[in-house]
Design an enzyme around this catalytic site. Sequence first.
Site, short mmCIF file in Angstrom:
data_model
loop_
_atom_site.label_atom_id
_atom_site.label_comp_id
_atom_site.label_asym_id
_atom_site.label_seq_id
_atom_site.Cartn_x
_atom_site.Cartn_y
_atom_site.Cartn_z
N GLY A 16 28.64 33.28 35.78
CA GLY A 16 29.55 33.15 36.91
C GLY A 16 30.99 32.89 36.55
CE LYS A 17 32.72 34.97 30.86
NZ LYS A 17 31.34 35.48 30.92
CG ASP A 71 33.57 39.23 37.01
OD1 ASP A 71 32.88 38.81 37.96
OD2 ASP A 71 33.23 39.14 35.83
CB ILE A 148 29.06 40.39 16.71
CG1 ILE A 148 29.92 40.80 15.50
CG2 ILE A 148 28.42 41.62 17.39
CD1 ILE A 148 29.10 41.36 14.36
CB CYS A 381 32.33 57.45 49.00
SG CYS A 381 32.96 58.47 47.62
CD GLN A 385 31.26 63.76 49.20
OE1 GLN A 385 30.28 63.99 48.49
NE2 GLN A 385 32.46 63.51 48.71
NE ARG A 462 34.31 63.73 38.45
CZ ARG A 462 35.29 63.58 37.55
NH1 ARG A 462 36.39 64.29 37.66
NH2 ARG A 462 35.17 62.70 36.59
CG HIS A 507 35.10 53.60 47.78
ND1 HIS A 507 33.74 53.40 47.68
CD2 HIS A 507 35.35 54.81 47.21
CE1 HIS A 507 33.19 54.44 47.06
NE2 HIS A 507 34.14 55.31 46.77
CD GLU A 509 33.41 50.12 49.20
OE1 GLU A 509 32.89 50.79 48.29
OE2 GLU A 509 33.81 50.62 50.27
#
Length: 559
Positions: A16-17, A71, A148, A381, A385, A462, A507, A509
Amino acid sequence: MTKHIFVTGGVVSSIGKGLTSASIGMLLEARGLRVRMQKLDPYINVDPGTMSPYQHGEVYVLDDGSETDLDLGHYERFTSGTLTRDSNYTTGQIYLRVIEKERRGQFLGKTVQVIPHITNEIKEAVLRLADPNTDIVITEIGGTVGDIEGLPFLEAIRQFPQDVGRENCLFIHLTLVPYLKAAAEIKTKPTQHSVGQLRQIGIQPDMLICRCEQSISREEREKIALFCNVDVQAVIEEKDKDFSIYEVPLSLRDHKLDEFIIKRFGLNAQPLRLEAWDNLMFSLRNPKHEISIAVVGKYAEHKDAYKSIYESLDHAGIRHQCQIRIARIQSSDIEEEGPERLLAGYDGILIPGGFGERGVEGKVQAIRYAREREIPFFGICLGMQCAAIEFGRNVIGLERAHSTEFDKDSPHPVICLLDEQRNVTQMGGTMRLGTQPCHLIHDSIAQRAYQTDSVSERHRHRYEFNNVYRQQYEAHGIRFSGLSPDGGLVEIIELPSHPHFVAVQFHPEFKSKPTKSHPLFARFIEAAIERHNGRKQRNTPSAADGSSGGALESSAVTS
């Protein structure tokens, strides 16, 4: 001088960062400070635009067309700081920049290495957000300490205080403090090990935010502080929220996190004001209505794939003081079992975006079901269509009407490739992306919802509606209520004869906030409430009764 907060995570991923970083930014903004936010991701992909939603969740698009980590959606929903392509960098982007510099000869023949060249590029990325108009930059480091692939980012932020001064930097480490039910004990050892790894790298955290299921006692906080070498008041509890993610900033406020940061930096800040957020929580906790919405998507089983969709539904619920039960339904299941079984009883049906042919026919069937039964429908979106495909086939009579994305030999390609996309060969960052203007037809559903004649919305596609068929659609009742300024691109379609049938190419949202619901989501939920109340008055079963599709969930997304 701009101050810098670096947020790292330990013990486990998905802790949850992003949500915590956004909450910190919101609290600091509420103290009158100017905040900008940034995410550094350790994966080698240049951006998440080509990554599967199952791997990465949704791709969040910014105004400038950047395809970024999900995020950043939290950042925009919780704060008002401007996000740009400089707000999200990946390992791939960092290495690409360094390699391009090497190809141009900018390193004057030197051997290019992780230190100092990669780490310098990372530090430059952080400094791009620091300017005279910014008080604090919050930079979240993706991944977990010990990975890493994240080491160059951690090394870069270790060096950062040497460049800007230790007094201008604050390190926050988010960690897990698990509760073992068998032993009935909270365990602090994972946090101690995580901080130990961070200190081996050379970073001493100034604050620990501890994710936990059970409250952490004063004695346990003192133990964590002692072994991790931080002040006890800097050990902040972040208990899991059973009700809503929007409780997180209020929880951090209760633990005086904002006060600690302001004191640590020696900043002058105004008193904390969170009246709007308190009102938001009151609306969530005291709903006047309850409805159910079916979200029919090809990635429905993966919640993060449509994260902004679900949160935008929440925001509309807050706007109307309505509890929304969301059913996540796989469009491919509708192909197998039929919409009558999976969609019966819902107050509204939403079809989100997506790519690829799988599940498209299920979306088309769901749209037909909503249109014929006059259930409030909202398409986004690919949802728009599919609405055009369904209407062409079943109302106009265009046999095998389809999109050329899925059927290149369709005799009626009602959806076709954008002209600007015909010569595109690369996949990443090449779609029609970012904010584009849209003109609205007067007195349309969209125009009444927006209360304006012109809007700007974010795009990621597209393919477009084929204008060759525009007259046929209009003749059969479709209204093209939103168009590009030149009139050449269909942005919104409506069916005026339907209680609420709206589909958009963009979009919406990505522009919804908990304190300011997007107008189209708000109108969709309003229509669903009207349907629910109308059915209730006719003594029909409630919206959830008899629904056997997806599992119903509360609209308040939990943390």
